[in-house]
Design a protein around this motif. Structure first.
Motif, PDB file in Angstrom:
ATOM      1  N   ARG A   6       0.664  -1.156  -0.053  1.00 32.64           N
ATOM      2  CA  ARG A   6      -0.113  -0.174  -0.033  1.00 32.64           C
ATOM      3  C   ARG A   6       0.852   1.406  -0.009  1.00 32.64           C
ATOM      4  O   ARG A   6       1.573   1.436   1.047  1.00 32.64           O
ATOM      5  N   THR A   8       2.401   4.758  -2.822  1.00 35.49           N
ATOM      6  CA  THR A   8       2.168   5.746  -3.813  1.00 35.49           C
ATOM      7  C   THR A   8       2.768   5.207  -5.056  1.00 35.49           C
ATOM      8  O   THR A   8       4.010   4.742  -5.144  1.00 35.49           O
ATOM      9  N   PRO A  39      -4.772   3.415 -10.289  1.00 35.35           N
ATOM     10  CA  PRO A  39      -4.989   5.024 -10.488  1.00 35.35           C
ATOM     11  C   PRO A  39      -3.719   5.772 -11.039  1.00 35.35           C
ATOM     12  O   PRO A  39      -2.905   4.894 -11.438  1.00 35.35           O
ATOM     13  N   ASN A  40      -3.834   6.900 -11.155  1.00 34.41           N
ATOM     14  CA  ASN A  40      -2.686   7.641 -11.777  1.00 34.41           C
ATOM     15  C   ASN A  40      -1.376   7.705 -10.987  1.00 34.41           C
ATOM     16  O   ASN A  40      -1.537   7.420  -9.858  1.00 34.41           O
ATOM     17  N   GLY A  42       1.161   8.891  -8.878  1.00 35.34           N
ATOM     18  CA  GLY A  42       1.195   9.837  -7.532  1.00 35.34           C
ATOM     19  C   GLY A  42       0.025   9.714  -6.705  1.00 35.34           C
ATOM     20  O   GLY A  42       0.090  10.292  -5.575  1.00 35.34           O
ATOM     21  N   GLU A  43      -0.606   8.757  -7.071  1.00 39.84           N
ATOM     22  CA  GLU A  43      -1.953   8.576  -6.144  1.00 39.84           C
ATOM     23  C   GLU A  43      -1.700   7.346  -5.509  1.00 39.84           C
ATOM     24  O   GLU A  43      -0.815   6.417  -5.818  1.00 39.84           O
ATOM     25  N   GLU A  44      -2.267   6.789  -4.289  1.00 38.84           N
ATOM     26  CA  GLU A  44      -2.286   5.756  -3.688  1.00 38.84           C
ATOM     27  C   GLU A  44      -2.893   4.657  -4.237  1.00 38.84           C
ATOM     28  O   GLU A  44      -3.891   4.662  -4.738  1.00 38.84           O
ATOM     29  N   ALA A  45      -2.336   3.352  -4.229  1.00 32.85           N
ATOM     30  CA  ALA A  45      -2.683   2.137  -4.623  1.00 32.85           C
ATOM     31  C   ALA A  45      -2.546   1.032  -3.577  1.00 32.85           C
ATOM     32  O   ALA A  45      -1.549   1.118  -2.911  1.00 32.85           O
TER      33      ALA A  45
END
Length: 189
Positions: A6, A8, A39-40, A42-45
């Motif tokens: 979990r 970025t 997600p894009n 820079g986003e959290e995944a």
């Protein structure tokens, strides 16, 4: 073993991504069916992983759900199918489409996947038919969510059940047995 990341997303270059978790960057290979749902940058995944240690490499394969990872683990158990071919299979179709092909014994569709010849497709159908009974039922392929905020420290009941199901699948429980066992244990609390 690394089971879940979990963090970025730092880079996305199909089929590989780089995800930073607490200052450490992990390179993860994902099937294209999962990759496009990320997600894009820079986003959290949240990525569920399968860790492979070979003589010449240590590899992480990533999936959006525990169930996709469980399916990958079942696929690579088939005779003659390794992680690379398993990744190719799940890149060519979604987990649900693969399960459907196996249930219908649709060898002609499986042969269209890169690296899958007629004999491999036939072997997949024969070996996977019994293992995948019931995988298409219910809510098995919806993404797992973490209801608890990142800083709460306490996992939600739903994520705890997902992790328990994943652990039972890794121990060899059948996909139809693991969720039932977890739910039965919860009801006895």
């Amino acid at each position: 073993m690394i089971g879940r990341l979990r963090g970025t997303l730092i880079e996305k270059q199909p089929p590989e991504l780089l995800i930073e978790v607490n200052g450490v960057g992990y390179e993860v290979q994902m099937p294209m069916s999962c990759f496009y749902e990320l997600p894009n940058v820079g986003e959290e995944a949240i990525i569920y992983t399968h860790f492979v240690v070979r003589e010449d490499a240590q590899l992480l394969y990533g999936f959006n759900t525990v169930k996709e990872r469980a399916l990958f683990r079942e696929v690579i158990k088939a005779n003659g199918v390794g992680p690379k071919l398993g990744l190719g299979i799940l890149s060519g179709m979604t987990a649900m489409q693969f399960v459907s092909c196996v249930e219908r014994e649709d060898i002609s569709t499986l042969v269209k996947l890169p690296g899958v010849g007629k004999k491999t497709a036939e072997r997949l159908v024969v070996e996977m038919k019994d293992r995948l009974k019931g995988w298409g039922e219910g809510d098995l392929f919806t993404p797992a969510t973490d209801a608890a905020p990142m800083d709460s420290g306490a996992p939600s009941e739903e994520s705890a059940v997902d992790e328990a199901v994943s652990a039972l699948l890794a121990l060899g429980y059948k996909p139809t047995q693991a969720p039932k066992w977890c739910l039965r244990s919860l009801s006895q609390r």
